[in-house]
Design a protein around this motif. Structure first.
Motif, PDB file in Angstrom:
ATOM      1  N   PHE A  12       5.407  -0.993  -1.147  1.00 43.07           N
ATOM      2  CA  PHE A  12       6.345  -1.176  -1.655  1.00 43.07           C
ATOM      3  C   PHE A  12       6.448  -2.521  -1.818  1.00 43.07           C
ATOM      4  O   PHE A  12       6.045  -3.750  -3.042  1.00 43.07           O
ATOM      5  CB  PHE A  12       8.101  -0.877  -1.779  1.00 43.07           C
ATOM      6  N   THR A  47       9.568   2.799  -8.099  1.00 44.19           N
ATOM      7  CA  THR A  47       8.634   1.911  -8.431  1.00 44.19           C
ATOM      8  C   THR A  47       7.904   3.528  -9.692  1.00 44.19           C
ATOM      9  O   THR A  47       7.124   2.322 -11.358  1.00 44.19           O
ATOM     10  CB  THR A  47       7.331   3.008  -7.374  1.00 44.19           C
ATOM     11  N   ILE A  64      11.791   4.746  -3.543  1.00 41.34           N
ATOM     12  CA  ILE A  64      11.023   3.798  -3.484  1.00 41.34           C
ATOM     13  C   ILE A  64      10.430   4.209  -4.940  1.00 41.34           C
ATOM     14  O   ILE A  64       9.882   3.681  -5.664  1.00 41.34           O
ATOM     15  CB  ILE A  64      10.209   3.686  -1.998  1.00 41.34           C
ATOM     16  N   ASP A  65       9.968   5.484  -4.522  1.00 42.20           N
ATOM     17  CA  ASP A  65       9.201   6.733  -4.883  1.00 42.20           C
ATOM     18  C   ASP A  65       9.856   6.639  -6.697  1.00 42.20           C
ATOM     19  O   ASP A  65       9.457   6.042  -7.912  1.00 42.20           O
ATOM     20  CB  ASP A  65       9.413   7.465  -5.096  1.00 42.20           C
ATOM     21  N   LYS A 109       4.968   3.934   1.994  1.00 47.30           N
ATOM     22  CA  LYS A 109       5.833   3.472   0.771  1.00 47.30           C
ATOM     23  C   LYS A 109       6.690   2.403   0.517  1.00 47.30           C
ATOM     24  O   LYS A 109       6.060   1.336   0.228  1.00 47.30           O
ATOM     25  CB  LYS A 109       6.199   4.779   0.528  1.00 47.30           C
ATOM     26  N   VAL A 110       7.214   2.202   2.168  1.00 50.81           N
ATOM     27  CA  VAL A 110       7.532   0.652   2.076  1.00 50.81           C
ATOM     28  C   VAL A 110       6.484  -0.014   2.068  1.00 50.81           C
ATOM     29  O   VAL A 110       6.156  -1.290   1.902  1.00 50.81           O
ATOM     30  CB  VAL A 110       8.077   0.609   3.366  1.00 50.81           C
TER      31      VAL A 110
END
Length: 411
Positions: free
Chosen positions: A78, A293, A289-290, A74-75
């Motif tokens: 991102f 986003t 992050i989710d 995810k990072v």
């Protein structure tokens, strides 16, 4: 269109009173609040999946490892890194910058080489380079700031020379609220054969960042400034540089094989992550992050610009109030440092707190900058996407009440 009033309902901490007043939280540059989705991710890990990663073959260990590495991916997405091997989990921006200074740069900087930073850097992007310069007898140089609060690119062209080994600059100033031209600095640095390091602590939470497009060599940021928990951060590094770096910490987890007199390291990124990592922190960072986003970083950036466009003129209209950094809202991020004539920033912040308004006061871990500005300290209000124009109005009202109190002794 982003709905701040709706989003703020995800943040339980915002719905409380401080000193019998509704809380107005404007200290987001120091740390942001956590949505319930992130808090639930932390609780879920400890309540259902608590186990060490990469080591066990039992179900809990496999679930923890899967979620931990999913957070790394995810990072990567991102910040648009090329591969997860370039994403290292650290304690935060400070640790990330220290890793670069102690491991990577220490290996090739020699006596007489130059390290270039700026007057607007956070202490975490000054002291590691000071220590390295002392150890290696290198030369630490500072890029100046223009009168209107911008990084002086003409001076940058003078400071970055053939002797420059490292250029390390904040993407966004935590005091002046300016976005620095990282792409232009990267071009200058690479043209002289220097490596470009970026402190992204104040940028990643507030605007889209693409490390490949910027072509930076290293990029550091912290989870707690982007709705994640404390104690987790990220160091991005290009694979070619990370392959050359030696680990800063040694022990379990980061080894391939331990002999009696020597050891070998795991492949990237795990060779840097010794011991039991902050598993819960990484997983919760993935949840943050989710969350960000889903909102959209461009939407966050535009909304904060609207807040500043609303608040900054009102602040500047207050007699005796000085705003530091750019004076136009289009050049200002959600970080606004200011002083009230005749009042110490600590007194201002204390008075605002009595009105329920939380701001920062002090040198903001940027003493060289405040010395450069010829002030001992400032107050600082910093906005995030869960703040509203009503919050800005409360700030203005509290400042006016503070002025009245210190003038006439009553609020």
């Amino acid at each position: 269109m982003m709905n701040a009033e709706k989003l703020r309902r995800d943040f339980p901490i915002l719905f409380q009173e401080v000193n019998d007043e509704p809380l107005i939280y404007l200290d987001n540059a120091a740390t942001t609040q956590k949505p319930k989705q992130v808090l639930e991710a932390l609780a879920h890990y400890y309540e259902t999946d608590n186990a060490n990663v990469h080591r066990g073959v039992h179900t809990l260990a496999e679930r923890a490892t899967k979620d931990y590495e999913a957070a790394r991916e995810k990072v990567r997405q991102f910040i648009h890194a090329k591969e997860t091997a370039e994403i290292l989990f650290t304690r935060g921006t400070t640790t990330s910058l220290n890793w670069v200074a102690k491991s990577f740069v220490d290996a090739f900087v020699k006596e007489g080489d130059e390290i270039v930073i700026s007057y607007m850097e956070h202490h975490s992007n000054i002291i590691p380079w000071q220590q390295l310069a002392k150890k290696k007898r290198a030369i630490l140089k500072y890029i100046q700031i223009t009168e209107d609060g911008f990084l002086d690119l003409e001076d940058a062209k003078k400071q970055i020379t053939e002797k420059t080994a490292i250029v390390s600059i904040a993407h966004v100033s935590n005091v002046l609220g300016v976005i620095n031209p990282i792409d232009e600095l990267v071009t200058l640095a690479h043209a002289k054969g220097a490596v470009m390091v970026v402190d992204g602590a104040q940028a990643v939470p507030h605007m889209p960042v693409d490390v490949q497009q910027l072509d930076v060599d290293f990029y550091a940021f912290s989870g707690h400034k982007m709705c994640g928990p404390t104690g987790i951060g990220v160091l991005y590094g290009k694979r070619e540089w990370l392959e050359q770096m030696e680990p800063v910490e040694f022990g379990g987890e980061m080894i391939d094989f331990v002999h009696l007199q020597d050891s070998t390291w795991k492949e990237l990124p795990w060779k840097f992550e010794a011991g039991t990592p902050n598993i819960a922190g990484a997983i919760a960072l993935g949840s943050a992050i989710d969350y960000l986003t889903a909102i959209g970083l461009e939407a966050i950036h535009q909304y904060e610009a609207e807040l500043v466009d609303y608040c900054l003129p009102k602040l500047k209209a207050i007699d005796g109030l000085t705003v530091y950094g750019p004076q136009n809202s289009e050049d200002h991020t959600g970080v606004i440092a200011f002083n009230l004539e005749g009042l110490h920033p600590h007194d201002v912040a204390t008075a605002l707190d009595m009105e329920g308004v939380a701001v920062r006061a002090g040198h903001h871990c940027a003493q060289p900058l405040l010395t450069y500005l010829n002030v001992p300290a400032t107050a600082r209000a910093s906005f995030y996407f869960y703040n509203t124009k009503d919050d800005a109005d409360r700030l203005i009202e509290a400042i006016l009440a503070t002025k009245e109190f210190f003038k006439n002794g009553a609020i």
